[in-house]
Design a protein around this motif. Structure first.
Motif, short mmCIF file in Angstrom:
data_model
loop_
_atom_site.label_atom_id
_atom_site.label_comp_id
_atom_site.label_asym_id
_atom_site.label_seq_id
_atom_site.Cartn_x
_atom_site.Cartn_y
_atom_site.Cartn_z
N ALA A 107 0.83 -1.21 0.00
CA ALA A 107 0.00 0.00 0.00
C ALA A 107 0.86 1.25 0.00
CB ALA A 107 -0.93 -0.01 1.21
N THR A 108 1.93 1.25 0.79
CA THR A 108 2.84 2.39 0.84
C THR A 108 3.47 2.63 -0.52
OG1 THR A 108 3.33 2.00 3.18
CG2 THR A 108 4.93 3.31 1.94
N GLN A 109 3.97 1.57 -1.13
CA GLN A 109 4.62 1.70 -2.44
C GLN A 109 3.63 2.19 -3.50
OE1 GLN A 109 7.91 1.62 -2.68
NE2 GLN A 109 7.81 1.20 -0.49
N PHE A 110 2.42 1.64 -3.49
CA PHE A 110 1.41 2.07 -4.46
C PHE A 110 1.11 3.56 -4.30
CE2 PHE A 110 -3.01 3.03 -5.47
CZ PHE A 110 -3.00 2.77 -6.83
N CYS A 111 0.86 3.97 -3.08
CA CYS A 111 0.53 5.38 -2.85
C CYS A 111 1.68 6.30 -3.25
CB CYS A 111 0.14 5.60 -1.39
SG CYS A 111 -1.48 4.89 -0.98
N ARG A 112 2.89 5.86 -3.05
CA ARG A 112 4.04 6.66 -3.49
C ARG A 112 4.08 6.75 -5.01
NH1 ARG A 112 8.39 4.34 0.89
NH2 ARG A 112 7.79 5.75 2.57
N ARG A 113 3.79 5.62 -5.69
CA ARG A 113 3.80 5.62 -7.17
C ARG A 113 2.78 6.59 -7.74
NH1 ARG A 113 4.33 0.14 -6.67
NH2 ARG A 113 2.18 -0.24 -7.25
N ILE A 114 1.61 6.68 -7.11
CA ILE A 114 0.58 7.58 -7.63
C ILE A 114 0.67 8.97 -7.01
CG2 ILE A 114 -0.97 5.66 -8.21
CD1 ILE A 114 -2.69 6.56 -5.75
N GLN A 115 1.73 9.18 -6.24
CA GLN A 115 2.01 10.47 -5.60
C GLN A 115 0.93 10.90 -4.61
OE1 GLN A 115 3.25 13.34 -8.51
NE2 GLN A 115 4.93 12.06 -9.20
N ASP A 116 0.37 9.92 -3.92
CA ASP A 116 -0.58 10.18 -2.83
C ASP A 116 0.25 10.13 -1.55
OD1 ASP A 116 -2.47 10.14 -0.82
OD2 ASP A 116 -3.70 8.56 -1.73
#
Length: 158
Positions: A107-116
Motif C-alpha cells: 500500500a505504501t509503495q502504491f501510494c508513493r507511485r501515484i504520488q498520494d
C-alpha cells in the motif's frame, strides 16, 4: 480529503488492512485467554498488550476511512487460530504479521507511485509499527529456543 479524490485501490488497501487488524485483535485476544488457561500469565499479558496495539491500529484505520468519506468495512474477519503450545501460537502470529507487513508495504509503495503522499505516510506509519511487532515475535521465539526462520512468500490462511 474526500472519497472522490482517493484512488479506489487505496480504499481497497484500507478495507483489507482493517480486516487484518480486526483479525489480529481476535487472534491475540484468543491467545491471551488460552495462555492464561495454560498458566502462562506473562505470555497472556503480552498477548493482551498486542490486542490493544492492534485495536489502536484498527482505530487509526477507521478514523482514516471516515476522514476520507467512506464507511469502514472489515468484510473478511478470519477465525482465530489455536495451537497446542506457545511456540506454535507465535509461529502463527509471525505468519499473520508477515501478511500485514506485506500489505502495508504494498500500500505504501502504491501510494508513493501515484504520488498520494498523505496516504503513503499513513500506511508507512502502520508498516513501521508492524515491522517492529514482527521483530518482537521473532525475538520471543528466539528466547524460547526457536531459531529465526522466515518464508518469504508465506501468508496467513486461516
Amino acid at each position: 480529503m474526500r472519497h472522490a479524490t482517493v484512488h479506489p485501490r487505496t480504499l481497497g488497501y484500507l478495507g483489507r488492512a482493517l480486516s487484518l487488524e480486526y483479525s489480529a485483535v481476535q487472534q491475540y485476544m484468543t491467545q491471551a485467554a488460552l495462555t492464561e488457561a495454560w498458566g502462562l500469565a506473562e505470555a497472556a499479558d503480552r498477548f493482551r498488550r498486542e490486542t490493544v496495539e492492534e485495536m489502536q491500529h484498527a482505530e487509526r484505520l477507521v478514523k482514516r476511512m471516515l476522514g476520507l468519506g467512506v464507511s469502514p468495512n472489515a468484510s473478511q474477519l478470519r477465525p482465530a487460530n489455536v495451537a497446542r503450545n506457545l511456540v506454535d501460537l507465535l509461529r502463527q502470529d509471525a505468519v499473520l504479521e508477515a501478511e500485514i507487513v506485506a500489505l502495508y508495504n504494498e500500500a505504501t509503495q502504491f501510494c508513493r507511485r501515484i504520488q498520494d503522499h498523505e496516504n503513503a505516510e499513513f500506511f508507512n506509519g502502520l508498516l513501521q509499527d508492524e515491522l517492529h511487532h514482527a521483530a518482537e515475535i521473532e525475538t520471543w521465539l528466539e528466547a524460547l529456543g526457536v531459531p529465526r526462520h522466515q518464508e518469504p512468500n508465506e501468508r496467513a490462511y486461516f
